[in-house]
Design a protein around this motif. Sequence first.
Motif, mmCIF file in Angstrom:
data_model
loop_
_atom_site.group_PDB
_atom_site.id
_atom_site.type_symbol
_atom_site.label_atom_id
_atom_site.label_comp_id
_atom_site.label_asym_id
_atom_site.label_seq_id
_atom_site.Cartn_x
_atom_site.Cartn_y
_atom_site.Cartn_z
ATOM 1 N N LEU A 46 -23.436 14.488 19.311
ATOM 2 C CA LEU A 46 -24.870 14.194 19.362
ATOM 3 C C LEU A 46 -25.537 14.483 18.023
ATOM 4 N N LYS A 47 -25.146 15.574 17.394
ATOM 5 C CA LYS A 47 -25.718 15.908 16.088
ATOM 6 C C LYS A 47 -25.361 14.851 15.049
ATOM 7 N N ILE A 48 -24.110 14.436 15.035
ATOM 8 C CA ILE A 48 -23.668 13.418 14.078
ATOM 9 C C ILE A 48 -24.354 12.088 14.363
ATOM 10 N N LEU A 59 -35.130 12.571 19.285
ATOM 11 C CA LEU A 59 -34.899 13.314 20.518
ATOM 12 C C LEU A 59 -34.444 14.732 20.203
ATOM 13 N N ASP A 60 -34.784 15.655 21.079
ATOM 14 C CA ASP A 60 -34.383 17.047 20.889
ATOM 15 C C ASP A 60 -33.007 17.243 21.518
ATOM 16 N N TRP A 61 -31.961 16.942 20.752
ATOM 17 C CA TRP A 61 -30.593 17.009 21.273
ATOM 18 C C TRP A 61 -30.203 18.427 21.612
ATOM 19 N N GLN A 62 -30.715 19.385 20.850
ATOM 20 C CA GLN A 62 -30.382 20.783 21.152
ATOM 21 C C GLN A 62 -30.894 21.164 22.536
ATOM 22 N N GLU A 63 -32.076 20.673 22.888
ATOM 23 C CA GLU A 63 -32.622 20.945 24.214
ATOM 24 C C GLU A 63 -31.745 20.304 25.302
ATOM 25 N N ILE A 64 -31.255 19.115 25.031
ATOM 26 C CA ILE A 64 -30.372 18.437 25.993
ATOM 27 C C ILE A 64 -29.074 19.217 26.154
ATOM 28 N N VAL A 65 -28.476 19.612 25.042
ATOM 29 C CA VAL A 65 -27.230 20.379 25.093
ATOM 30 C C VAL A 65 -27.456 21.713 25.783
ATOM 31 N N ASN A 66 -28.570 22.380 25.458
ATOM 32 C CA ASN A 66 -28.874 23.652 26.113
ATOM 33 C C ASN A 66 -29.017 23.467 27.616
ATOM 34 N N GLY A 67 -29.623 22.363 28.031
ATOM 35 C CA GLY A 67 -29.761 22.082 29.455
ATOM 36 C C GLY A 67 -28.411 21.906 30.118
ATOM 37 N N LEU A 68 -27.496 21.229 29.434
ATOM 38 C CA LEU A 68 -26.140 21.078 29.967
ATOM 39 C C LEU A 68 -25.425 22.419 30.027
#
Length: 93
Positions: A46-48, A59-68
């Motif tokens: 996601l970061k790449i 999009l706030d991918w870190q928030e998505i990953v944290n949610g997962l």
Amino acid sequence: RNHQRTRREIAADTANRWLHVRVTNMDTGKTKVNVNVPLSFVKASLKIGAAYEPEIAGLDWQEIVNGLNDSTGGKIVEVEDEEDRERVEVYVD
């Protein structure tokens, strides 16, 4: 001890968790696609991807990953395509 998890605890949990995508034929129940990806790989991807795709960079991918990472697991989404008679399931364990 407080209830906040350390980065090391989150990283260890992520290393042991997987994102699954399964596509099945709704008529036969036969699996057409079955993809299993470690959450740690999803996070890096996601970061790449955000660096190369302007449409998703906001999009706030870190928030998505944290949610997962914080979820207890289970089904995230299930979509049924009545026209193609396919079911797509996305879940984490």
